[in-house]
Design a protein around this motif. Structure first.
Motif, PDB file in Angstrom:
ATOM      1  N   SER A  48       1.953  26.783 -33.683  1.00 39.79           N
ATOM      2  CA  SER A  48       0.825  26.376 -34.509  1.00 39.79           C
ATOM      3  C   SER A  48      -0.213  25.700 -33.631  1.00 39.79           C
ATOM      4  CB  SER A  48       1.283  25.414 -35.609  1.00 39.79           C
ATOM      5  OG  SER A  48       0.177  24.911 -36.324  1.00 39.79           O
ATOM      6  N   VAL A  49      -1.442  26.196 -33.682  1.00 37.20           N
ATOM      7  CA  VAL A  49      -2.518  25.579 -32.914  1.00 37.20           C
ATOM      8  C   VAL A  49      -2.800  24.185 -33.430  1.00 37.20           C
ATOM      9  CG1 VAL A  49      -4.974  25.715 -32.354  1.00 37.20           C
ATOM     10  CG2 VAL A  49      -3.552  27.773 -32.264  1.00 37.20           C
ATOM     11  N   SER A  50      -2.756  24.017 -34.752  1.00 40.49           N
ATOM     12  CA  SER A  50      -3.083  22.723 -35.345  1.00 40.49           C
ATOM     13  C   SER A  50      -2.095  21.648 -34.922  1.00 40.49           C
ATOM     14  CB  SER A  50      -3.090  22.833 -36.873  1.00 40.49           C
ATOM     15  OG  SER A  50      -1.836  23.281 -37.361  1.00 40.49           O
ATOM     16  N   GLU A  51      -0.815  22.041 -34.738  1.00 36.29           N
ATOM     17  CA  GLU A  51       0.183  21.061 -34.324  1.00 36.29           C
ATOM     18  C   GLU A  51       0.143  20.800 -32.822  1.00 36.29           C
ATOM     19  OE1 GLU A  51       3.980  22.322 -35.636  1.00 36.29           O
ATOM     20  OE2 GLU A  51       3.504  22.178 -37.765  1.00 36.29           O
ATOM     21  N   GLU A  52      -0.474  21.723 -32.070  1.00 33.90           N
ATOM     22  CA  GLU A  52      -0.537  21.548 -30.627  1.00 33.90           C
ATOM     23  C   GLU A  52      -1.959  21.180 -30.188  1.00 33.90           C
ATOM     24  OE1 GLU A  52       1.245  24.439 -28.187  1.00 33.90           O
ATOM     25  OE2 GLU A  52       3.171  24.346 -29.205  1.00 33.90           O
ATOM     26  N   SER A  53      -2.698  20.524 -31.065  1.00 36.25           N
ATOM     27  CA  SER A  53      -4.045  20.090 -30.723  1.00 36.25           C
ATOM     28  C   SER A  53      -4.002  18.653 -30.218  1.00 36.25           C
ATOM     29  CB  SER A  53      -4.952  20.196 -31.951  1.00 36.25           C
ATOM     30  OG  SER A  53      -4.446  19.390 -32.999  1.00 36.25           O
ATOM     31  N   GLY A  54      -5.130  18.170 -29.750  1.00 37.00           N
ATOM     32  CA  GLY A  54      -5.172  16.797 -29.291  1.00 37.00           C
ATOM     33  C   GLY A  54      -5.280  16.696 -27.781  1.00 37.00           C
ATOM     34  N   PRO A  55      -5.133  15.494 -27.235  1.00 36.01           N
ATOM     35  CA  PRO A  55      -5.371  15.273 -25.806  1.00 36.01           C
ATOM     36  C   PRO A  55      -4.422  16.018 -24.888  1.00 36.01           C
ATOM     37  CG  PRO A  55      -4.368  13.335 -26.846  1.00 36.01           C
ATOM     38  CD  PRO A  55      -4.773  14.260 -27.946  1.00 36.01           C
ATOM     39  N   GLN A  56      -3.219  16.406 -25.397  1.00 37.66           N
ATOM     40  CA  GLN A  56      -2.261  17.093 -24.535  1.00 37.66           C
ATOM     41  C   GLN A  56      -2.354  18.607 -24.652  1.00 37.66           C
ATOM     42  OE1 GLN A  56       1.552  15.525 -25.666  1.00 37.66           O
ATOM     43  NE2 GLN A  56       1.297  13.655 -24.478  1.00 37.66           N
ATOM     44  N   ARG A  57      -3.278  19.105 -25.459  1.00 30.84           N
ATOM     45  CA  ARG A  57      -3.331  20.543 -25.738  1.00 30.84           C
ATOM     46  C   ARG A  57      -3.468  21.372 -24.459  1.00 30.84           C
ATOM     47  NH1 ARG A  57      -2.433  24.878 -26.207  1.00 30.84           N
ATOM     48  NH2 ARG A  57      -3.237  26.491 -27.593  1.00 30.84           N
ATOM     49  N   SER A  58      -4.302  20.945 -23.516  1.00 31.70           N
ATOM     50  CA  SER A  58      -4.542  21.734 -22.320  1.00 31.70           C
ATOM     51  C   SER A  58      -3.303  21.879 -21.454  1.00 31.70           C
ATOM     52  CB  SER A  58      -5.674  21.110 -21.483  1.00 31.70           C
ATOM     53  OG  SER A  58      -5.324  19.789 -21.106  1.00 31.70           O
ATOM     54  N   ALA A  59      -2.331  20.959 -21.630  1.00 28.71           N
ATOM     55  CA  ALA A  59      -1.117  21.012 -20.832  1.00 28.71           C
ATOM     56  C   ALA A  59      -0.021  21.830 -21.505  1.00 28.71           C
ATOM     57  CB  ALA A  59      -0.613  19.591 -20.568  1.00 28.71           C
ATOM     58  N   LEU A  60      -0.269  22.288 -22.716  1.00 32.34           N
ATOM     59  CA  LEU A  60       0.744  23.019 -23.455  1.00 32.34           C
ATOM     60  C   LEU A  60       0.641  24.505 -23.195  1.00 32.34           C
ATOM     61  CD1 LEU A  60       0.706  20.992 -26.786  1.00 32.34           C
ATOM     62  CD2 LEU A  60       2.269  20.783 -24.862  1.00 32.34           C
ATOM     63  N   SER A  61       1.478  25.254 -23.878  1.00 28.42           N
ATOM     64  CA  SER A  61       1.666  26.665 -23.555  1.00 28.42           C
ATOM     65  C   SER A  61       0.482  27.542 -23.929  1.00 28.42           C
ATOM     66  CB  SER A  61       2.919  27.174 -24.263  1.00 28.42           C
ATOM     67  OG  SER A  61       2.832  26.963 -25.656  1.00 28.42           O
ATOM     68  N   LYS A  62       0.365  28.611 -23.182  1.00 28.00           N
ATOM     69  CA  LYS A  62      -0.593  29.668 -23.486  1.00 28.00           C
ATOM     70  C   LYS A  62       0.200  30.883 -23.953  1.00 28.00           C
ATOM     71  CE  LYS A  62      -3.882  28.204 -19.903  1.00 28.00           C
ATOM     72  NZ  LYS A  62      -4.590  28.629 -18.674  1.00 28.00           N
ATOM     73  N   TRP A  63      -0.197  31.454 -25.087  1.00 27.45           N
ATOM     74  CA  TRP A  63       0.556  32.589 -25.588  1.00 27.45           C
ATOM     75  C   TRP A  63      -0.362  33.728 -26.019  1.00 27.45           C
ATOM     76  CZ3 TRP A  63       0.586  27.986 -28.582  1.00 27.45           C
ATOM     77  CH2 TRP A  63      -0.059  28.063 -29.808  1.00 27.45           C
ATOM     78  N   VAL A  64       0.241  34.899 -26.123  1.00 30.92           N
ATOM     79  CA  VAL A  64      -0.419  36.093 -26.645  1.00 30.92           C
ATOM     80  C   VAL A  64       0.350  36.520 -27.882  1.00 30.92           C
ATOM     81  CG1 VAL A  64      -0.832  38.554 -26.241  1.00 30.92           C
ATOM     82  CG2 VAL A  64      -1.393  36.884 -24.462  1.00 30.92           C
ATOM     83  N   TYR A  65      -0.366  36.650 -28.990  1.00 36.97           N
ATOM     84  CA  TYR A  65       0.263  37.038 -30.256  1.00 36.97           C
ATOM     85  C   TYR A  65      -0.080  38.492 -30.585  1.00 36.97           C
ATOM     86  CZ  TYR A  65       1.506  37.410 -35.133  1.00 36.97           C
ATOM     87  OH  TYR A  65       2.067  37.828 -36.318  1.00 36.97           O
TER      88      TYR A  65
END
Length: 345
Positions: A48-65
């Motif tokens: 979920s993009v909404s759950e992975e938003s915020g200041p740490q978003r850039s450090a989280l995963s990149k995916w292809v759906y």
């Protein structure tokens, strides 16, 4: 050519039942039975993009759906995860080169797209004929008992007592066996391995989706919400149905993602006035009617299945001419934003 657990896999059967026997034998292989049992114990990862938003978003995963009938080949240097969901009678096919991590995933919905689809998926994965490619099959539940299956893999076979899942799975296995590449199957979480039953004996998929962790090559169950099925969700959904009326897409998986640039490149598709009028007609019907008419497995669909169809029809009604969506017949291109999401070019 098929391998299981690194060893060649073969069955000595009569030609009349070769496809059925091969698939059943594959699913009964102890290594794959054990892999399926282990997979059932893994909790679904929720994207979920909404759950992975915020200041740490850039450090989280990149995916292809991927949506139904789409495929993508990804480089682990650019993409952490590639996956799909919303599968009932469809099958997700993963082909990964263990030497460089290049991973291709296709969401297959018909036996008719398997052969060309495999060639599309393999085009950026295979670099030498000696490499054993890691393969995972995920999805397609036991919508009809496999004891009724025959060797038919055409459209008639999908519409009779064989059901939808078994002919598709059988076609995939047959096509893998016939090709010259070496396919080492690590997961076959399909048919009865991916089936749960209620008290009345009705079958349902255990999992509807998965992701591949590209660096490790591991496959885990996954679900995506509306914020993570991106980019260009509605247009890509419409392309699935529109492609059936476009002869240029016959027998092919839909092009979606540009591996070299890490961009989504949504190839243009045409939708006709027939689809516009069909959308207006279907929009007037009840949810139960839509579910029964538009799904291969009405009782197994997700809660948002009808809502997603209605949103597609709203778009078609508002945009009856496909050239407005694809001006100059050019693809719709999306590149990654700084936070790992997507923005239109």
């Amino acid at each position: 050519m098929i391998f299981v657990d690194g060893a060649p896999f073969s069955t000595l059967t009569s030609s009349s039942s070769q496809g059925t026997d091969m698939l059943v034998s594959l699913l009964e292989h102890p290594f794959l039975v054990s892999a399926s049992s282990s997979l059932k114990a893994i909790p679904e990862r929720k994207f979920s993009v909404s759950e992975e938003s915020g200041p740490q978003r850039s450090a989280l995963s990149k995916w292809v759906y991927l949506f139904q009938q789409e495929y993508a080949t990804v480089d682990p240097a650019s993409v952490d995860f590639v996956g799909t969901d919303e599968a009932t009678t469809c099958v997700g096919l993963v082909i990964r080169n263990p030497k460089n991590g290049m991973t291709s995933v296709g969401h297959m919905d018909s036996p008719n797209i398997v052969d060309l689809g495999l060639s599309q998926m393999l085009s950026l994965v295979v670099h030498d004929s000696d490499t054993k490619l890691d393969v995972h099959l995920f999805g397609g539940f036991e919508d009809v008992s496999p004891k009724h299956a025959n060797s038919s893999t055409g459209s008639e076979g999908c519409e009779n007592s064989v059901g939808y899942s078994f002919p598709l799975c059988m076609k995939i296995v047959e096509s893998l066996e016939k090709r010259q590449e070496k396919f080492d199957i690590h997961t076959a979480f399909i048919l009865w391995h991916n089936t749960r039953r209620d008290s009345d004996g009705n079958g349902y998929p255990i999992f509807h989706g998965f992701v591949v962790e590209t660096l490790k090559g591991s496959v885990i169950p996954a679900t995506f919400d509306s914020t993570s099925r991106c980019p260009d969700e509605l247009v890509r959904r419409i392309r699935v149905s529109a492609s059936y009326e476009d002869p240029s897409w016959n027998g092919k998986l839909l092009e979606t993602y540009d591996t070299q640039t890490d961009r989504f490149k949504i190839a243009p598709c045409r939708w006709s006035l027939h689809q516009y009028h069909n959308a207006k007609t279907l929009q007037r019907h009840s949810d139960s009617y839509i579910l029964s008419m538009c799904s291969t497995s009405p009782s197994a669909e997700g809660a948002d299945f009808v809502d997603n169809l209605r949103r597609q029809w709203d778009y078609l009604i508002e945009h009856p001419h496909w050239t407005k969506t694809f001006p100059m017949k050019q693809p719709r291109i999306f590149e990654r934003s700084i936070d790992g999401g997507w923005k239109s070019c």
